[in-house]
Design a protein around this motif. Structure first.
Motif, PDB file in Angstrom:
ATOM      1  N   LEU A  68       8.233  10.287  17.926  1.00 50.65           N
ATOM      2  CA  LEU A  68       9.248  10.931  19.845  1.00 50.65           C
ATOM      3  C   LEU A  68      10.605  11.168  19.996  1.00 50.65           C
ATOM      4  O   LEU A  68      11.548  11.169  20.391  1.00 50.65           O
ATOM      5  N   HIS A  69      10.099   9.856  20.107  1.00 44.06           N
ATOM      6  CA  HIS A  69      11.704   8.180  20.902  1.00 44.06           C
ATOM      7  C   HIS A  69      12.361   8.662  20.197  1.00 44.06           C
ATOM      8  O   HIS A  69      13.961   8.852  20.286  1.00 44.06           O
ATOM      9  N   ARG A  70      12.389   7.875  18.351  1.00 42.42           N
ATOM     10  CA  ARG A  70      13.134   8.696  17.381  1.00 42.42           C
ATOM     11  C   ARG A  70      14.035   9.613  17.281  1.00 42.42           C
ATOM     12  O   ARG A  70      15.460   9.546  17.505  1.00 42.42           O
ATOM     13  N   ALA A  71      12.926  10.515  17.219  1.00 44.52           N
ATOM     14  CA  ALA A  71      13.669  12.131  17.450  1.00 44.52           C
ATOM     15  C   ALA A  71      14.500  12.283  18.532  1.00 44.52           C
ATOM     16  O   ALA A  71      15.347  13.418  18.062  1.00 44.52           O
ATOM     17  N   LEU A  72      14.635  11.843  19.309  1.00 44.40           N
ATOM     18  CA  LEU A  72      15.282  12.071  21.030  1.00 44.40           C
ATOM     19  C   LEU A  72      16.330  11.473  20.830  1.00 44.40           C
ATOM     20  O   LEU A  72      17.302  12.153  21.255  1.00 44.40           O
ATOM     21  N   ARG A  73      16.406   9.987  20.012  1.00 43.91           N
ATOM     22  CA  ARG A  73      17.259   9.176  19.884  1.00 43.91           C
ATOM     23  C   ARG A  73      18.707   9.891  19.266  1.00 43.91           C
ATOM     24  O   ARG A  73      19.555   9.537  19.144  1.00 43.91           O
ATOM     25  N   GLY A  74      18.143  10.801  18.012  1.00 45.55           N
ATOM     26  CA  GLY A  74      18.470  10.885  17.165  1.00 45.55           C
ATOM     27  C   GLY A  74      20.282  12.603  17.221  1.00 45.55           C
ATOM     28  O   GLY A  74      20.155  13.010  15.991  1.00 45.55           O
ATOM     29  N   GLU A  75      19.412  12.832  18.322  1.00 43.69           N
ATOM     30  CA  GLU A  75      20.115  14.876  18.437  1.00 43.69           C
ATOM     31  C   GLU A  75      19.614  14.883  18.165  1.00 43.69           C
ATOM     32  O   GLU A  75      20.673  16.041  16.827  1.00 43.69           O
ATOM     33  N   ASN A  76      18.471  16.008  17.637  1.00 43.20           N
ATOM     34  CA  ASN A  76      18.310  16.151  16.648  1.00 43.20           C
ATOM     35  C   ASN A  76      18.082  17.642  17.235  1.00 43.20           C
ATOM     36  O   ASN A  76      18.005  17.693  18.715  1.00 43.20           O
ATOM     37  N   GLY A  77      17.768  19.268  17.279  1.00 35.30           N
ATOM     38  CA  GLY A  77      17.169  20.315  17.434  1.00 35.30           C
ATOM     39  C   GLY A  77      15.973  20.353  17.076  1.00 35.30           C
ATOM     40  O   GLY A  77      15.290  19.611  16.219  1.00 35.30           O
ATOM     41  N   GLY A  78      15.131  21.407  17.645  1.00 37.52           N
ATOM     42  CA  GLY A  78      13.799  21.967  17.237  1.00 37.52           C
ATOM     43  C   GLY A  78      12.806  20.502  17.196  1.00 37.52           C
ATOM     44  O   GLY A  78      12.161  20.605  17.190  1.00 37.52           O
ATOM     45  N   LEU A  79      13.342  19.774  19.155  1.00 39.03           N
ATOM     46  CA  LEU A  79      11.941  19.271  19.374  1.00 39.03           C
ATOM     47  C   LEU A  79      11.006  19.514  20.279  1.00 39.03           C
ATOM     48  O   LEU A  79      10.893  19.956  21.506  1.00 39.03           O
ATOM     49  N   ASP A  80      10.209  19.915  19.097  1.00 39.80           N
ATOM     50  CA  ASP A  80       8.406  20.744  19.410  1.00 39.80           C
ATOM     51  C   ASP A  80       7.441  19.656  19.697  1.00 39.80           C
ATOM     52  O   ASP A  80       7.189  19.750  18.126  1.00 39.80           O
ATOM     53  N   PHE A  81       7.352  18.685  20.145  1.00 33.35           N
ATOM     54  CA  PHE A  81       6.561  18.308  20.009  1.00 33.35           C
ATOM     55  C   PHE A  81       5.120  18.705  19.609  1.00 33.35           C
ATOM     56  O   PHE A  81       4.116  17.253  19.382  1.00 33.35           O
ATOM     57  N   ASP A  82       4.825  19.658  20.767  1.00 32.00           N
ATOM     58  CA  ASP A  82       3.256  19.889  19.730  1.00 32.00           C
ATOM     59  C   ASP A  82       3.318  20.794  18.380  1.00 32.00           C
ATOM     60  O   ASP A  82       2.382  20.453  17.854  1.00 32.00           O
ATOM     61  N   LEU A  83       4.161  21.242  18.016  1.00 37.95           N
ATOM     62  CA  LEU A  83       4.693  21.565  16.648  1.00 37.95           C
ATOM     63  C   LEU A  83       4.510  20.045  15.816  1.00 37.95           C
ATOM     64  O   LEU A  83       3.758  19.736  14.618  1.00 37.95           O
ATOM     65  N   PHE A  84       4.885  19.453  16.498  1.00 39.40           N
ATOM     66  CA  PHE A  84       4.984  17.909  15.964  1.00 39.40           C
ATOM     67  C   PHE A  84       3.660  17.609  15.785  1.00 39.40           C
ATOM     68  O   PHE A  84       3.275  16.897  14.691  1.00 39.40           O
ATOM     69  N   PHE A  85       2.678  17.511  16.595  1.00 36.45           N
ATOM     70  CA  PHE A  85       1.711  16.806  17.076  1.00 36.45           C
ATOM     71  C   PHE A  85       0.336  17.497  15.884  1.00 36.45           C
ATOM     72  O   PHE A  85      -0.490  16.948  14.789  1.00 36.45           O
ATOM     73  N   GLU A  86       0.412  19.195  15.830  1.00 37.24           N
ATOM     74  CA  GLU A  86       0.580  19.897  14.753  1.00 37.24           C
ATOM     75  C   GLU A  86       0.080  19.301  13.350  1.00 37.24           C
ATOM     76  O   GLU A  86      -0.510  19.573  12.757  1.00 37.24           O
TER      77      GLU A  86
END
Length: 380
Positions: A68-86
């Motif tokens: 989650l931290h890597r995704a946040l630092r990377g200027e990414n879109g689609g930061l849906d953390f529930d979808l990532f968990f699934e």
């Protein structure tokens, strides 16, 4: 009463997460997720070192938090953390069966967001059957059965805008308890700022004091209304979350729900979720400020300026902290006032802010050095 002008309207924050039912069909994933999912599965072997439910809980939370931290630092879109968990659950359940992936699902079952618990348990059960030739330990399944005892304490930082909620938890068959520390920043919209599991109340309190200073001891909570900031913390991703916050992104929500259940079993109810952007009455602050200003300076400031400043100060924050002042809260308010339309109100409010800060600091009984530091900073 004058009609307030100059402030920008703010959208109503929704503090509560809406549980969603996971889907088993393939889902189009944001660009960052496939690599992060692969990282979690590749690193899952670290879970083989866990020897107890708490260790599995911690290692799983850290494994997901890193991505989650890597995704946040990377200027990414689609930061849906529930979808990532699934998506991680689906990937682990459908990968070549390995013991560490079963441990991963057991750990994720312990920190699953609302609405995902059954989905994770079902996936773990499927993987267990696929590993039927393996002798699997029983203790990992206890991780998901962690329960709050209902014993809860609080700590505040010296400014009164950071809340530490310390709650006791235990596992079935284990007579010892652990303490989970919720760190909630109420400088503006209340939000999770950290968390962690500790062996004792003293250990958790020492960790809090190391971060925020002070010598106060945790105070038992008998009135759940004092947990308003925890109940109404924002679940929005703002983009500046720390690694420790993201390590606890899922776990804090799960621990909160079990705390809620434990308190209800004791006949205690947490306050309802609500917005801090409605039904604001600036007079709650303007009247005592004007009285103080009249006594100290012999006059009252412009009513319209004071009203707008008070309304901006109060909107979005926990009412119990309206009269608290801290560096972080000042940063928020100065930024908001700086966005007001360029008319006579904005510069007047900015000029009045140091006096407002002095009043609040003195009213809260802050040490004079802290008050002067706040006044000097806001006057820059």
């Amino acid at each position: 009463m004058p009609v307030s002008r100059g402030r920008k309207p703010k959208k109503n924050k929704k503090p509560a997460r809406t549980p969603k039912a996971p889907v088993l069909e393939p889902t189009a994933l944001p660009d960052w997720m496939p690599e992060s999912i692969e990282n979690v599965l590749d690193e899952a072997a670290v879970l083989l070192k866990a020897e107890a439910p708490r260790e599995l809980d911690q290692a799983t939370a850290s494994l997901l938090g890193a991505e989650l931290h890597r995704a946040l630092r990377g200027e990414n879109g689609g930061l849906d953390f529930d979808l990532f968990f699934e998506a991680v659950v689906l990937a682990a359940a459908n990968a070549e069966p390995r013991l560490e992936l079963w441990l991963l699902l057991q750990g994720m079952s312990a920190i699953a967001p609302p609405g995902f618990e059954s989905f994770v348990r079902t996936s773990a059960s499927r993987l267990r059957k696929a590993l039927r030739s393996e002798v699997l330990p029983e203790w990992p399944r206890l991780a998901a059965k962690v329960k709050a005892t209902g014993d809860v304490w609080e700590l505040q930082d010296g400014y009164g805008t950071r809340l530490g909620v310390l709650a006791a938890y235990g596992y079935p068959g284990d007579t010892t308890s652990t303490i989970y520390l919720f760190e909630v920043d109420t400088s503006w919209i209340p939000r999770l700022s950290g968390g962690g599991v500790f062996d004792s109340l003293d250990q958790a309190a020492a960790a809090w004091r190391e971060r925020f200073g002070g010598t106060a001891a945790p105070e038992p909570i008998t009135d759940p209304g004092r947990l308003d900031g925890l109940v109404n913390r924002s679940l929005d991703i703002l983009g500046d979350e720390s690694r420790v916050t993201l390590d606890n992104w899922y776990r804090a929500e799960r621990r909160y729900l079990t705390l809620d259940s434990a308190l209800k079993n004791r006949g205690l109810r947490l306050p309802p979720s609500h917005s801090y952007f409605t039904d604001i009455d600036p007079m709650v602050m303007t009247e005592p400020f004007n009285a103080w200003h009249l006594e100290k300076f012999g006059n009252e400031p412009d009513d319209l300026v004071v009203e707008d400043l008070a309304a901006e100060w109060m909107e979005g924050i926990v009412p119990a902290t309206w009269f608290a002042v801290s560096p972080d809260r000042l940063d928020h308010v100065r930024s908001l006032i700086g966005d007001w339309p360029d008319d006579t109100i904005r510069p007047a409010a900015q000029a009045l802010l140091p006096t407002w800060v002095r009043w609040l600091g003195e009213r809260a009984g802050l040490p004079s050095a802290l008050v002067e530091g706040l006044v000097t900073e806001v006057a820059k």
